[in-house]
Design a protein around this motif. Structure first.
Motif, PDB file in Angstrom:
ATOM      1  N   PHE A  35       0.815  -1.211   0.000  1.00  0.00           N
ATOM      2  CA  PHE A  35       0.000   0.000   0.000  1.00  0.00           C
ATOM      3  C   PHE A  35       0.850   1.263   0.000  1.00  0.00           C
ATOM      4  N   GLY A  36       2.103   1.096  -0.323  1.00  0.00           N
ATOM      5  CA  GLY A  36       2.985   2.261  -0.395  1.00  0.00           C
ATOM      6  C   GLY A  36       3.429   2.758   0.966  1.00  0.00           C
ATOM      7  N   ARG A  37       3.183   1.984   1.990  1.00  0.00           N
ATOM      8  CA  ARG A  37       3.569   2.423   3.343  1.00  0.00           C
ATOM      9  C   ARG A  37       4.950   1.885   3.695  1.00  0.00           C
ATOM     10  N   PRO A  38       5.644   2.633   4.522  1.00  0.00           N
ATOM     11  CA  PRO A  38       7.022   2.218   4.836  1.00  0.00           C
ATOM     12  C   PRO A  38       7.053   1.002   5.753  1.00  0.00           C
ATOM     13  N   LEU A  39       7.864   0.039   5.392  1.00  0.00           N
ATOM     14  CA  LEU A  39       8.097  -1.118   6.256  1.00  0.00           C
ATOM     15  C   LEU A  39       9.470  -1.024   6.905  1.00  0.00           C
ATOM     16  N   GLU A  40      10.423  -0.608   6.108  1.00  0.00           N
ATOM     17  CA  GLU A  40      11.787  -0.515   6.632  1.00  0.00           C
ATOM     18  C   GLU A  40      12.468   0.694   6.011  1.00  0.00           C
ATOM     19  N   PHE A  41      13.358   1.250   6.793  1.00  0.00           N
ATOM     20  CA  PHE A  41      14.218   2.291   6.242  1.00  0.00           C
ATOM     21  C   PHE A  41      15.623   2.044   6.763  1.00  0.00           C
ATOM     22  N   HIS A  42      16.559   2.051   5.846  1.00  0.00           N
ATOM     23  CA  HIS A  42      17.955   1.850   6.220  1.00  0.00           C
ATOM     24  C   HIS A  42      18.760   3.007   5.645  1.00  0.00           C
ATOM     25  N   CYS A  43      19.654   3.505   6.428  1.00  0.00           N
ATOM     26  CA  CYS A  43      20.492   4.592   5.903  1.00  0.00           C
ATOM     27  C   CYS A  43      21.913   4.392   6.391  1.00  0.00           C
ATOM     28  N   THR A  44      22.828   4.974   5.658  1.00  0.00           N
ATOM     29  CA  THR A  44      24.241   4.815   6.003  1.00  0.00           C
ATOM     30  C   THR A  44      24.730   6.035   6.769  1.00  0.00           C
ATOM     31  N   ALA A  45      25.806   5.825   7.502  1.00  0.00           N
ATOM     32  CA  ALA A  45      26.563   6.960   8.028  1.00  0.00           C
ATOM     33  C   ALA A  45      27.233   7.626   6.816  1.00  0.00           C
ATOM     34  N   PRO A  46      27.670   8.856   6.953  1.00  0.00           N
ATOM     35  CA  PRO A  46      28.260   9.531   5.791  1.00  0.00           C
ATOM     36  C   PRO A  46      29.556   8.863   5.325  1.00  0.00           C
ATOM     37  N   LEU A  47      29.715   8.858   4.025  1.00  0.00           N
ATOM     38  CA  LEU A  47      30.920   8.285   3.422  1.00  0.00           C
ATOM     39  C   LEU A  47      31.648   9.366   2.639  1.00  0.00           C
ATOM     40  N   LYS A  48      32.990   9.295   2.735  1.00  0.00           N
ATOM     41  CA  LYS A  48      33.786  10.217   1.927  1.00  0.00           C
ATOM     42  C   LYS A  48      34.960   9.436   1.350  1.00  0.00           C
ATOM     43  N   PRO A  49      34.990   9.242   0.060  1.00  0.00           N
ATOM     44  CA  PRO A  49      36.152   8.550  -0.507  1.00  0.00           C
ATOM     45  C   PRO A  49      37.408   9.389  -0.291  1.00  0.00           C
TER      46      PRO A  49
ATOM     47  N   LEU B 112       8.122   9.087   6.313  1.00  0.00           N
ATOM     48  CA  LEU B 112       8.189   8.098   5.238  1.00  0.00           C
ATOM     49  C   LEU B 112       6.807   7.632   4.771  1.00  0.00           C
ATOM     50  N   GLN B 113       5.765   8.187   5.360  1.00  0.00           N
ATOM     51  CA  GLN B 113       4.429   7.822   4.914  1.00  0.00           C
ATOM     52  C   GLN B 113       4.182   8.375   3.507  1.00  0.00           C
ATOM     53  N   PRO B 114       3.296   7.734   2.774  1.00  0.00           N
ATOM     54  CA  PRO B 114       2.908   8.305   1.474  1.00  0.00           C
ATOM     55  C   PRO B 114       2.243   9.665   1.680  1.00  0.00           C
ATOM     56  N   SER B 115       2.016  10.349   0.600  1.00  0.00           N
ATOM     57  CA  SER B 115       1.369  11.651   0.712  1.00  0.00           C
ATOM     58  C   SER B 115      -0.038  11.486   1.283  1.00  0.00           C
ATOM     59  N   LEU B 116      -0.528  12.552   1.857  1.00  0.00           N
ATOM     60  CA  LEU B 116      -1.875  12.513   2.433  1.00  0.00           C
ATOM     61  C   LEU B 116      -2.908  12.180   1.356  1.00  0.00           C
TER      62      LEU B 116
END
Lengths: 192, 571
Positions: A35-49, B112-116
């Motif tokens: 339904f387009g709803r968030p299940l998971e979110f993963h993000c990284t710490a900042p990277l700098k080559p 992170l929810q979809p738009s309203l």
């Protein structure tokens, strides 16, 4: 109770990388349910080559950082979705490390048809054996979405088309990236 | 990864046969090279640290075709379900986490929810018409908040925004019981609006005798109850528990020590919303009263208006028509400054002289009520001369109505006195006047509005500020007359905005009568100051002028000295 990793039966992944002028690169990966709803979110710490990496990876540095380092790490945090979409072309390089097909979603704000060049097509690459440049992309449309895959990724294209075939063509596959950018910024500010 | 670099290995020795003549001995020359230096540059792959957030799949229980992609890619039919219409919408209104949500994972869940728009579509929430973008923003503001004031200017659809936010919370199971408290005249309006904007949501009006109300309060599984303030005061008990309590026209609780304020604040609840177009009517105390309900202790009386403005920023959403409705026809306000008729002038002079004399005689025992009595008497003379019935305002309004009726338009006239409206009804007979005030029974009021709208020979509706100031939608009216002025600019704005609201089909002309060299002129000056106070709090301007009306100012209307210290004037 915290949900299990990758518990949703039908999910889509959205991968992006954003650059902060001070801190470097942040990767974000959003998994949405049916339904387009968030299940998971993963993000990284900042990277700098570092400088050595910049010299030695040359024009392939972005593919290495976006694809192998960030993309692979993030996608592997979760169970495999049906398809992973990205709005950053170099992140397509993650495909060789992960199982789901990975497609580039082109910005709808860029006018033009399905064969339009991406921004990277204007760059000049060395053409010796070691640096033959990025693979050319094959563009195709899905409703109002403009997608792209490496030209030789025929099997992925078939899979993506099959998995999208029953979906309403008015869906906006670019919208979730806006959520990712906001979430990355929120997480960055929280980490300060 | 390590990158090595070195030169190709050279020969370690070399022999050279140098022959210079016969039998000369040959001597090998050592030709040693040092080992080449190797420079190793480590190219350590950047360590990628990832942080993960997982959210509860609230849609997991919803029916859809099963399709486990790990073993079986979805068929075309089941794929229809896996990307839902949640990604369809063109315009996006994003949910933002309120500032009192601290935990990062909770904040991310909002972001992170979809738009309203997508959420509403996904939940199959149909609307009678597509809301304006600013209305979506209002819904997105209310939806995540535990404590919120929606303070949009009148006519921007606060009712619809609140109903939609409630509807969404109910649909998603985030609330199960809602109590909506409103002024008595607005109860039927709320019921009507619920039927219109949330037809699937049963909204029960708490009404009738005590036994019926007790039964209604006890009924389980009622998602929305609508009750007026008076009934709530009678029925409120410790047993009442709601997920959300919404106060409409929340200026009703502006007085912190009032029983209304204490009663609503005592109700057990998880979320508290207040709806008002006028969060500050007289002084910042009004806002303190509302926050006593929303979040006790959040504001303190010692805070300066600018500090309050900053503190409440995340809890209050205020938009004006000028800000959000670029296409709304303009509101043209003119102050009609008129001279009293000679008869009125004479009556006025006598009454004022007599009243001031009496106040002086009372000396230190003069109270506010004595001043009020004089003010009321003078204001009534400004309307009509008590002896002859002469009225400069009436002459003016008759002239204006001739033109309005001739053009087939309609007008509404506000007064604070029913007696004034009655006189106007007689004197304006040829314009087909209708009356809407406290002496018109509640059950007949809707019919009056319908008649006014539908019958072409009904050109003027005479309304009291008390009965018609809120909740009426009169978008078909193009002329508004404030026959006499109310103490409070917010009430006047409420009245004007009965006509100047979404749906109006042309400019709204507002005429505020102002009798020259009378108490009305002096009151007008005070009203202007109150408007400035409002601007100060809601625009962040730093104006340090005195805020409320003081007793000195009230007595100052008659150039009298105040017998006691400053007080607040309740309008």
């Amino acid at each position: 109770m915290e949900p299990k990793k990758g518990s949703s039966e039908t999910t889509l992944g959205f991968l992006s990388v954003t650059e902060h002028p001070q801190f470097g690169l942040f990767g974000g990966y959003l998994v949405l349910n049916a339904f387009g709803r968030p299940l998971e979110f993963h993000c990284t710490a900042p990277l700098k080559p570092n400088r050595a990496q910049e010299i030695l990876y040359g024009p392939t540095l972005e593919e290495f950082i976006f694809g192998e380092q960030i993309g692979r790490t993030l996608i592997e945090q979760s169970g495999p979705p049906l398809i992973v979409f990205t709005d950053r072309r170099p992140a397509l390089a993650a495909r060789q490390y992960v199982s789901p097909p990975l497609a580039l979603v082109l910005s709808p704000s860029v006018a033009g048809g399905g064969t339009q060049s991406t921004d990277d097509d204007e760059k000049i690459y060395r053409i010796d054996a070691a640096h033959e440049g990025r693979p050319r992309l094959a563009h195709f449309r899905y409703g109002r979405n403009r997608l792209a895959l490496p030209e030789r990724a025929d099997e992925d294209r078939r899979l993506i088309v099959e998995r999208l075939s029953g979906v309403d063509e008015s869906f906006d596959l670019f919208e979730p990236f806006g959520r990712i950018y906001e979430a990355i910024e929120e997480a960055r500010q929280a980490a300060r | 990864m390590i990158f090595h670099w070195h030169a190709p290995s050279p020969p370690r020795t070399a022999s050279v046969d140098l022959k210079f003549g016969a039998a000369r001995p040959c001597r090998p020359l050592p030709f040693e090279f040092a080992c080449p230096r190797v420079v190793s540059v480590p190219i350590a792959a950047p360590a990628v640290r990832a942080r993960s957030f997982r959210f509860v799949d609230s849609d997991a229980a919803r029916p859809r075709a099963a399709a486990n992609h790990k073993t079986r890619p979805p068929s075309a039919a089941s794929a229809k379900h896996y990307i839902s219409s949640s990604l369809k919408s063109i315009t996006y209104t994003r949910l933002k986490p309120p500032s009192d949500v601290i935990k990062l994972s909770d904040r991310l869940e909002y972001l992170l929810q979809p738009s309203l728009e997508a959420i509403l579509e996904e939940n199959s929430l149909a609307f009678p018409y597509r809301p304006f973008p600013f209305q979506f923003e209002g819904i997105a503001f209310l939806y995540p908040r535990q404590a919120a004031i929606l303070a949009d200017e009148m006519g921007l659809g606060k009712t619809m925004q609140a109903i939609t936010a409630i509807r969404l919370l109910l649909r998603r199971g985030e609330v199960k019981s809602v109590l909506l408290v409103c002024p008595k005249p607005l109860v039927t309006n709320w019921r009507r609006e619920f039927e219109r904007w949330a037809p699937e949501t049963p909204a029960m009006v708490i009404e009738g005798d005590q036994a019926k109300r007790d039964w209604q309060w006890r009924l389980p599984d009622v998602p929305v109850r609508i009750v007026n303030y008076e009934s709530l005061l009678r029925d409120c008990s410790e047993r009442m528990r709601f997920d959300l309590v919404v106060l409409d026209e929340s200026q009703r609780i502006k007085n912190r020590s009032s029983s209304t304020n204490r009663t609503v604040a005592s109700i057990s609840r998880r979320r508290s919303w207040a709806l008002t177009g006028t969060p500050v009517e007289n002084s910042v105390e009004d806002l303190l009263g509302i926050f006593e309900f929303l979040s006790p202790g959040f504001l303190s009386p010692e805070m300066k208006p600018r500090s309050i403005g900053r503190a409440i920023g995340d809890h209050v959403l205020r938009r004006t028509k000028e800000q959000v409705l670029a296409d709304l026809p303009p509101k043209l306000v003119r102050d009609a400054a008129i001279d009293l008729t000679p008869e009125q002038r004479e009556s006025y002079r006598l009454a004022e002289d007599d009243g001031v004399l009496r106040l002086n005689e009372l000396g230190r025992s003069a109270a506010i009520r004595h001043v009020f009595e004089l003010v009321m008497r003078l204001k009534q003379i400004c309307n009509f001369d008590p002896a002859t019935g002469a009225s400069a305002k009436l002459e003016r309004i008759e002239a204006d109505l001739e033109e309005i009726a001739a053009s087939g338009r309609k007008a509404i006239v506000f007064s604070q006195w029913v007696s004034t409206l009655r006189v106007l009804a007689r004197r304006l007979e040829r314009f087909g006047p209708l009356e809407y005030h406290g002496q018109v029974p509640s059950h007949r009021r809707d019919a009056v509005i319908r008649q006014f709208q539908q019958e072409s020979n009904k050109h003027v509706l005479l309304i009291s500020y008390g009965a018609g100031g809120v909740g009426l939608n009169l978008q078909f009216v193009n002329y508004v007359f404030l026959f006499d002025r109310w103490w409070n600019p917010a009430v006047e704005d409420q009245a004007i905005n009965r006509a100047h609201r979404i749906g109006v089909d042309g400019p709204v002309n507002v005429t505020r009568f102002l009798m020259l060299d009378t108490i009305e002129e002096r009151i007008d000056a005070i009203l202007r100051q109150k408007r400035e106070l409002f601007e100060q709090i809601f625009s962040g301007a730093d104006d340090r002028r005195k805020l409320g009306l003081t007793q000195e100012e009230l007595f100052g209307l008659f150039e009298l000295k105040c017998p006691a210290g400053p007080i607040d004037l309740a309008a």
